[in-house]
Design an enzyme around this catalytic site. Structure first.
Site, PDB file in Angstrom:
ATOM      1  N   ASP A 256       0.853  -1.189   0.000  1.00  0.00           N
ATOM      2  CA  ASP A 256       0.000   0.000   0.000  1.00  0.00           C
ATOM      3  C   ASP A 256       0.891   1.241   0.000  1.00  0.00           C
ATOM      4  O   ASP A 256       2.047   1.189   0.427  1.00  0.00           O
ATOM      5  CB  ASP A 256      -0.927   0.032   1.225  1.00  0.00           C
ATOM      6  CG  ASP A 256      -2.179   0.872   0.959  1.00  0.00           C
ATOM      7  OD1 ASP A 256      -3.177   0.299   0.494  1.00  0.00           O
ATOM      8  OD2 ASP A 256      -2.143   2.092   1.183  1.00  0.00           O
ATOM      9  N   ASP A 301      -7.475  -4.561  -5.369  1.00  0.00           N
ATOM     10  CA  ASP A 301      -8.714  -4.033  -4.786  1.00  0.00           C
ATOM     11  C   ASP A 301      -8.621  -2.512  -4.902  1.00  0.00           C
ATOM     12  O   ASP A 301      -8.216  -1.819  -3.972  1.00  0.00           O
ATOM     13  CB  ASP A 301      -8.832  -4.489  -3.333  1.00  0.00           C
ATOM     14  CG  ASP A 301     -10.138  -4.063  -2.691  1.00  0.00           C
ATOM     15  OD1 ASP A 301     -11.113  -3.810  -3.427  1.00  0.00           O
ATOM     16  OD2 ASP A 301     -10.187  -3.964  -1.452  1.00  0.00           O
ATOM     17  N   CYS A 354     -15.526  -1.543  -4.896  1.00  0.00           N
ATOM     18  CA  CYS A 354     -16.798  -1.513  -4.174  1.00  0.00           C
ATOM     19  C   CYS A 354     -17.688  -0.437  -4.798  1.00  0.00           C
ATOM     20  O   CYS A 354     -18.300   0.368  -4.108  1.00  0.00           O
ATOM     21  CB  CYS A 354     -16.594  -1.274  -2.677  1.00  0.00           C
ATOM     22  SG  CYS A 354     -15.659   0.208  -2.258  1.00  0.00           S
TER      23      CYS A 354
END
Length: 404
Positions: A256, A301, A354
């Site tokens: 990340d 993601d 999402c």
């Protein structure tokens, strides 16, 4: 319901931070409750639920109250009063509520809800974008679903326990749950409650994770002994699920760009008993380049608009703007092109968001496959999860195989 001045003042304080200062709703509430530890569970529940209700329906209540941003304290009290009257509560004879008449409020509400942008409480630009992207009927269905309160869903951590044993333990601690058909690790609380104080949580037996989110890690088809990269790991919800699926065997790299998130991931991993996770901050392009062609599985993601999770993050719709959506789509293109290089031939990549917008989902994947970077990949399967259909958060997943 009886209003208490200290509680209503707390609601107003939180709304000021969220609406006028741009604070995230969960953080504003966390700060407020932390500074008012004397409030009991019922008081805390009232404050939290009222704040989230008003945040969710801000546009509708503000229009009824005749309030405009930036909201004065008087505006916020009128908004709170409009909410209370429409919920059937009687207002106390406080000067902050003077001039609010129930009939007038209800008449205004009846007229406004004829328009979807007020009825579902969304900005004009977002209402247009959703209708153009999904179609009028589908967008209306999704908005209605996204304005429902999200259930609390847990994921049993199979490194520590089983779903059945977790359910038994939680019931001993006073929390009743139900299994969810089709979601093997999921338990849904029958009533909303603070499960973070349970012994089961302290022992690492579960994580709070929506049922739709629990679909992502198994979609990657990662197994024990593999080298797996979670390229946008964040605080690690899906990383921890991958570790459980890998049975702590193999190498799981959590990447990340935000080191603080990775620190939180490592803390959660210790509680969960996930020992095959290695966290690496992406401080330069070299971190990714060193991994090119070396992973069996890569999860991307990707950052997204978050339109699939508005039920639990209703303040997001007031922070989004068209420019952000365009920017995040470009970020997704860049990440898919660059991070997919980490997978070896024969390996698999899962791209997930999402969001429920096609531009962030299947259209993004189609563009990648048509471009130079996607020539060595083929789409194996994809799945779109819609709140109106499944009753959980909106998600999208695409599984790609590198064939050359």
């Amino acid at each position: 319901m009886r209003f208490h001045k200290n509680l209503t003042d707390g609601v107003i304080e939180a709304l000021e931070k969220i609406f006028n200062e741009g604070a995230y709703a969960d953080r504003a509430l966390e700060s407020l409750l932390k500074h008012n530890r004397q409030w009991g569970s019922r008081d805390r529940g009232f404050v939290a639920e009222t704040v989230y209700e008003i945040v969710r329906w801000k546009r509708l209540y503000a229009e009824i109250a005749g309030a405009a941003s930036p909201y004065s304290r008087a505006d916020l009290y009128r908004i709170l009063g409009a909410w209370a009257l429409l919920k059937g509560h009687s207002l106390p004879a406080w000067p902050e509520f003077s001039g609010l008449e129930e009939k007038e409020i209800r008449d205004l509400h009846a007229n406004l809800v004829k328009q979807r942008k007020f009825r579902e409480s969304v900005p004009d630009w977002l209402d247009r974008l959703g209708a153009e992207s999904l179609g009028e009927e589908a967008w209306t269905r999704e908005l209605e679903a996204l304005n429902q309160q999200a259930p609390v869903v847990l994921r049993a951590n199979t490194l520590r326990t089983t779903p059945e044993a977790l359910r038994t333990q939680l019931e001993k601690e006073g929390f009743k749950t139900d299994f969810i058909e089709g979601y093997p690790w999921a338990l849904k609380l029958q009533q909303r409650a603070n499960v973070f104080r349970t012994q089961a949580f302290r022992d690492g037996w579960f994580e709070v994770q929506d049922a739709s989110s629990q679909k992502v890690a198994p979609f990657l088809e990662a197994g024990p002994g593999m080298r797996v990269v979670d390229a946008c790991a964040g605080a690690g919800g899906k990383t921890l699920h991958l570790a459980a699926l890998m049975e702590n065997r193999g190498q799981l790299l959590a990447l990340d760009v935000y080191p603080a998130k990775l620190e939180e991931l490592q803390r959660r991993a210790r509680r969960a008993g996930a020992y095959n996770i290695e966290a690496r901050a992406i401080t330069s392009s070299k971190v990714v380049k060193r991994l090119e062609g070396k992973a069996d599985r890569v999860l991307i993601d990707a950052p997204c608009s978050g339109l699939g999770v508005l039920r639990r993050n209703p303040d997001a719709k007031w922070k989004l703007d068209p420019g952000f959506v365009e920017t995040v789509c470009q970020t997704q293109r860049d990440l898919l092109r660059e991070y997919s290089r980490m997978v070896k031939p024969g390996g698999k990549v899962v791209y997930a968001t999402c969001s429920i917008l096609p531009a962030e989902n299947h259209l993004q994947v189609a563009e990648f496959l048509e471009g130079e970077a996607g020539k060595g990949f083929r789409l194996l399967k994809e799945e779109a999860v819609f709140p109106s259909r499944e009753g959980f958060d909106g998600f999208y997943m695409a599984q790609l195989e590198r064939v050359g």
